[in-house]
Design an enzyme around this catalytic site. Structure first.
Site, short mmCIF file in Angstrom:
data_model
loop_
_atom_site.label_atom_id
_atom_site.label_comp_id
_atom_site.label_asym_id
_atom_site.label_seq_id
_atom_site.Cartn_x
_atom_site.Cartn_y
_atom_site.Cartn_z
N ASP A 1 0.86 -1.18 0.00
CA ASP A 1 0.00 0.00 0.00
C ASP A 1 0.89 1.23 0.00
O ASP A 1 1.98 1.20 0.56
CB ASP A 1 -0.95 0.01 1.21
CG ASP A 1 -2.22 0.79 0.93
OD1 ASP A 1 -3.30 0.16 0.88
OD2 ASP A 1 -2.13 2.03 0.72
N LYS B 1 -47.23 -17.81 -21.77
CA LYS B 1 -46.09 -18.71 -21.54
C LYS B 1 -46.44 -20.09 -22.11
O LYS B 1 -47.56 -20.31 -22.59
CB LYS B 1 -45.73 -18.81 -20.05
CG LYS B 1 -46.80 -19.42 -19.18
CD LYS B 1 -46.26 -19.65 -17.77
CE LYS B 1 -47.32 -20.34 -16.95
NZ LYS B 1 -46.91 -20.63 -15.61
N CYS C 1 -52.13 -13.20 -13.57
CA CYS C 1 -51.84 -12.97 -12.15
C CYS C 1 -50.81 -11.88 -11.88
O CYS C 1 -51.08 -10.94 -11.14
CB CYS C 1 -51.37 -14.26 -11.48
SG CYS C 1 -52.68 -15.47 -11.43
N LYS D 1 -20.29 -9.38 -10.52
CA LYS D 1 -20.20 -8.59 -9.28
C LYS D 1 -21.32 -7.54 -9.23
O LYS D 1 -21.99 -7.37 -8.22
CB LYS D 1 -18.82 -7.94 -9.21
CG LYS D 1 -18.61 -7.01 -8.05
CD LYS D 1 -18.61 -7.75 -6.74
CE LYS D 1 -18.62 -6.75 -5.60
NZ LYS D 1 -18.84 -7.38 -4.31
N PHE E 1 -38.30 -13.15 -22.08
CA PHE E 1 -39.34 -12.24 -22.58
C PHE E 1 -40.08 -11.60 -21.41
O PHE E 1 -39.98 -12.04 -20.26
CB PHE E 1 -40.30 -13.04 -23.47
CG PHE E 1 -41.20 -12.20 -24.33
CD1 PHE E 1 -40.78 -10.98 -24.83
CD2 PHE E 1 -42.47 -12.65 -24.65
CE1 PHE E 1 -41.61 -10.21 -25.63
CE2 PHE E 1 -43.31 -11.90 -25.46
CZ PHE E 1 -42.87 -10.67 -25.94
N1 LIG Z 1 -15.29 -2.93 0.95
C1 LIG Z 1 -16.03 -3.92 0.55
O1 LIG Z 1 -16.86 -4.46 1.29
C2 LIG Z 1 -15.87 -4.48 -0.83
C3 LIG Z 1 -16.39 -5.72 -1.12
C4 LIG Z 1 -16.21 -6.24 -2.40
C5 LIG Z 1 -15.54 -5.50 -3.36
N2 LIG Z 1 -15.06 -4.26 -3.05
C6 LIG Z 1 -14.32 -3.55 -4.08
O2 LIG Z 1 -12.93 -3.76 -3.83
C7 LIG Z 1 -12.17 -2.60 -4.15
C8 LIG Z 1 -11.39 -2.11 -2.94
O3 LIG Z 1 -12.32 -1.72 -1.95
P1 LIG Z 1 -11.83 -1.34 -0.49
O4 LIG Z 1 -13.07 -1.08 0.30
O5 LIG Z 1 -10.84 -2.33 -0.02
O6 LIG Z 1 -11.08 0.07 -0.81
P2 LIG Z 1 -10.16 0.92 0.18
O7 LIG Z 1 -10.29 2.33 -0.28
O8 LIG Z 1 -10.47 0.56 1.60
O9 LIG Z 1 -8.70 0.38 -0.12
C9 LIG Z 1 -7.98 0.70 -1.27
C10 LIG Z 1 -6.51 0.72 -0.87
O10 LIG Z 1 -5.72 0.82 -2.05
C11 LIG Z 1 -4.61 1.63 -1.74
N3 LIG Z 1 -4.03 2.10 -3.00
C12 LIG Z 1 -4.61 2.88 -3.94
N4 LIG Z 1 -3.76 3.11 -4.95
C13 LIG Z 1 -2.62 2.45 -4.66
C14 LIG Z 1 -1.38 2.28 -5.31
N5 LIG Z 1 -1.14 2.87 -6.49
N6 LIG Z 1 -0.43 1.54 -4.71
C15 LIG Z 1 -0.66 0.95 -3.52
N7 LIG Z 1 -1.81 1.06 -2.85
C16 LIG Z 1 -2.78 1.81 -3.41
C17 LIG Z 1 -5.18 2.72 -0.88
O11 LIG Z 1 -4.17 3.40 -0.13
C18 LIG Z 1 -6.13 1.93 0.00
O12 LIG Z 1 -5.51 1.48 1.19
C19 LIG Z 1 -13.18 -1.60 -4.71
O13 LIG Z 1 -13.24 -1.76 -6.10
C20 LIG Z 1 -14.48 -2.05 -4.07
O14 LIG Z 1 -15.60 -1.64 -4.84
C21 LIG Z 1 -15.20 -3.75 -1.81
#
Ligand SMILES: NC(=O)c1ccc[n+]([C@@H]2O[C@H](COP(=O)([O-])OP(=O)(O)OC[C@H]3O[C@@H](n4cnc5c(N)ncnc54)[C@H](O)[C@@H]3O)[C@@H](O)[C@H]2O)c1
Length: 433
Positions: free
Chosen positions: A39, A325, A269, A211, A263
């Site tokens: 990160d 149907k 109903c 998704k 369709f």
């Molecule tokens: N939160 C959920 O419940 C959930 C569930 C399923 C899917 N998603 C999807 O998963 C993805 C991530 O969601 P999230 O909630 O974990 O997001 P988040 O914002 O909590 O985490 C994203 C992380 O990526 C890091 N990041 C961004 N750019 C970076 C880079 N260039 N290098 C290194 N780190 C980088 C950020 O610092 C951050 O910590 C999204 O697309 C979301 O829609 C989320």
């Protein structure tokens, strides 16, 4: 900064240590893989390296601590360190909403550019696994061109729910892996082998779409339950008892029944009862926008079918099916009747065949309805399918045919527009391994 580094050719780099990335990293480590989380946020990396979760999620901290000390989990801010020797790169960066509702792809774009910069220094290309939620087409149109044509891109959407994310990873409701490179799909699917679950192997776009389909479905389910609940409470009916009873039906309600794209619905109903429900709710001052939108949605769907038929290169259109149907002769609120009326109004030449509607064989209200209310449709009926097929130069399937009739339609060699989707469904079963 990197801790407990494990030099292993099957190492996984997880990019982004947010909710999804952190859980993915810790859980992949827990099932035996060697994982380095990355990160750009130093605090998140430090937190993982101290054996702490960067945010609250039940069970996550224990998993991070255990796998850190077992040497299977590590974290770093350096992408190049994480990618060295990695067999897989899981992209878990954020794709937040923009003001217009679209997803922002900035984090994704940036991380792909960063990966592309590191790739030339690597002896072999890791498989790129997109875990972030991205709209269909993003992997093909954005990720693949940005990272390098030589790397395989696979979509593996995340279905976890915050609050039970670790449990959801370890006992997944579904695991989906999509891609065009079958070997890469197999490699990613194999990572989940320790979970003992069947992996749905699908196309790249299907994986991306699933998704969205799942989240939309879940939102619609909640909205449905809440609207039924709101109406029940206004009428002093136990909403929980209603929904519990509804869920007892695992044939039609909690099942895959009614979940095939096809369709428009009709019949005596569904339209009638939806109209009554929403009308009575309005009289009680209960607004049910979700339920009120269902009939307009159905009408829109019928319009799409009408448009498709109008655009078909056809002189003489044979329509298979007239009742709403299969296996019934009930014509009440059949969407096919509306389709035919629309096509007649546009001057199209039509004939119709329905295996259960033949003038000399139907009686009572259906015969009266056909002769008195829609005589212009009654006149179009063919008694035999062969006659229809011999006359038509184009066929519209508006009702699910029996297997024997489906075979007859297919051997006719006529161009077919199957608005029910049933012929293509029979030809293309969903691939699940
Ligand atoms: N939160 C959920 O419940 C959930 C569930 C399923 C899917 N998603 C999807 O998963 C993805 C991530 O969601 P999230 O909630 O974990 O997001 P988040 O914002 O909590 O985490 C994203 C992380 O990526 C890091 N990041 C961004 N750019 C970076 C880079 N260039 N290098 C290194 N780190 C980088 C950020 O610092 C951050 O910590 C999204 O697309 C979301 O829609 C989320």
């Amino acid at each position: 900064m990197i801790g407990n580094e494990a030099q292993d050719t099957a190492r996984i780099a997880v990019l982004g240590l947010g909710y999804v990335g952190c859980v993915t990293a810790a859980c992949l480590a827990q099932i035996g893989h060697r994982v380095v989380g990355v990160d750009r946020d130093e605090q998140k990396v430090e937190s993982v390296l101290k054996g702490q979760s960067p945010f609250f999620e039940p069970g996550l901290e224990a998993l991070i601590a255990a796998n850190l000390s077992a040497g299977r989990l590590s974290a770093t801010t350096s992408l190049s360190e994480a990618l060295a020797g990695a067999g897989f790169v899981f992209i878990c960066v954020g794709t937040p909403s923009q003001k217009n509702g679209d997803t922002s792809l900035e984090q994704l774009r940036r991380v792909c550019v960063e990966i592309a910069h590191v790739f030339p220094s690597l002896p072999s290309r890791p498989t790129v696994v997109v875990r972030s939620t991205v709209f269909p087409g993003t992997c093909e149109e954005l990720v693949q061109p940005l990272i390098a044509e030589s790397a395989a891109v696979v979509d593996n959407p995340e279905f976890l729910r915050e609050g039970s994310a670790v449990h959801d990873f370890m006992e997944p409701s579904i695991v989906v892996v999509g891609g065009t490179d079958a070997a890469a799909v197999d490699r990613v699917a194999a990572l989940y082998a320790p979970l003992g679950v069947a992996v749905c192997r699908v196309s790249l776009r299907t994986a991306e779409m699933i998704k969205y389909a799942c989240n939309a479905f879940h939102a619609v389910k909640i909205g449905f339950a809440n609207e039924i609940g709101a109406l029940c409470s206004r009428m002093d009916i136990q909403a929980q008892e209603v929904m519990d009873t509804l869920c007892q039906d695992t044939k039609l309600n909690i099942s895959r029944a009614y979940l095939n794209p096809g369709f428009a619905f009709g019949g005596s109903c569904l339209p009638k009862d939806l109209r009554a429900l929403t009308y009575r709710a309005l009289r009680l001052d209960v607004k049910l926008p979700l339920l009120e939108s269902v009939l307009p949605s159905n009408e829109q769907h019928l319009q799409r079918a009408m448009q498709m038929v109008l655009e078909a290169p056809a002189e003489r259109i044979g329509i298979f099916g007239l009742a709403f149907k299969e296996n019934t002769d009930d014509l009440r609120e059949s969407p096919v009747v509306l389709l035919l009326e629309h096509l007649l109004g546009k001057g199209r030449q039509l004939r119709v065949f329905d295996p259960h509607i033949q003038l000399d064989q139907i009686y009572g209200s259906n015969r009266n309805f056909l002769l008195a209310s829609i005589p212009h449709i009654g006149k179009l009926l063919d008694e035999r399918l062969e006659n229809l097929l011999a006359w038509a130069d184009y066929l519209v399937v508006a009702q699910k045919p029996s297997p024997a009739m489906a075979a007859q339609l297919l051997v006719s060699k006529l161009p077919i527009l199957d608005v029910t989707g049933s012929l293509s469904r029979a030809a293309q079963p969903v691939a699940v391994s």
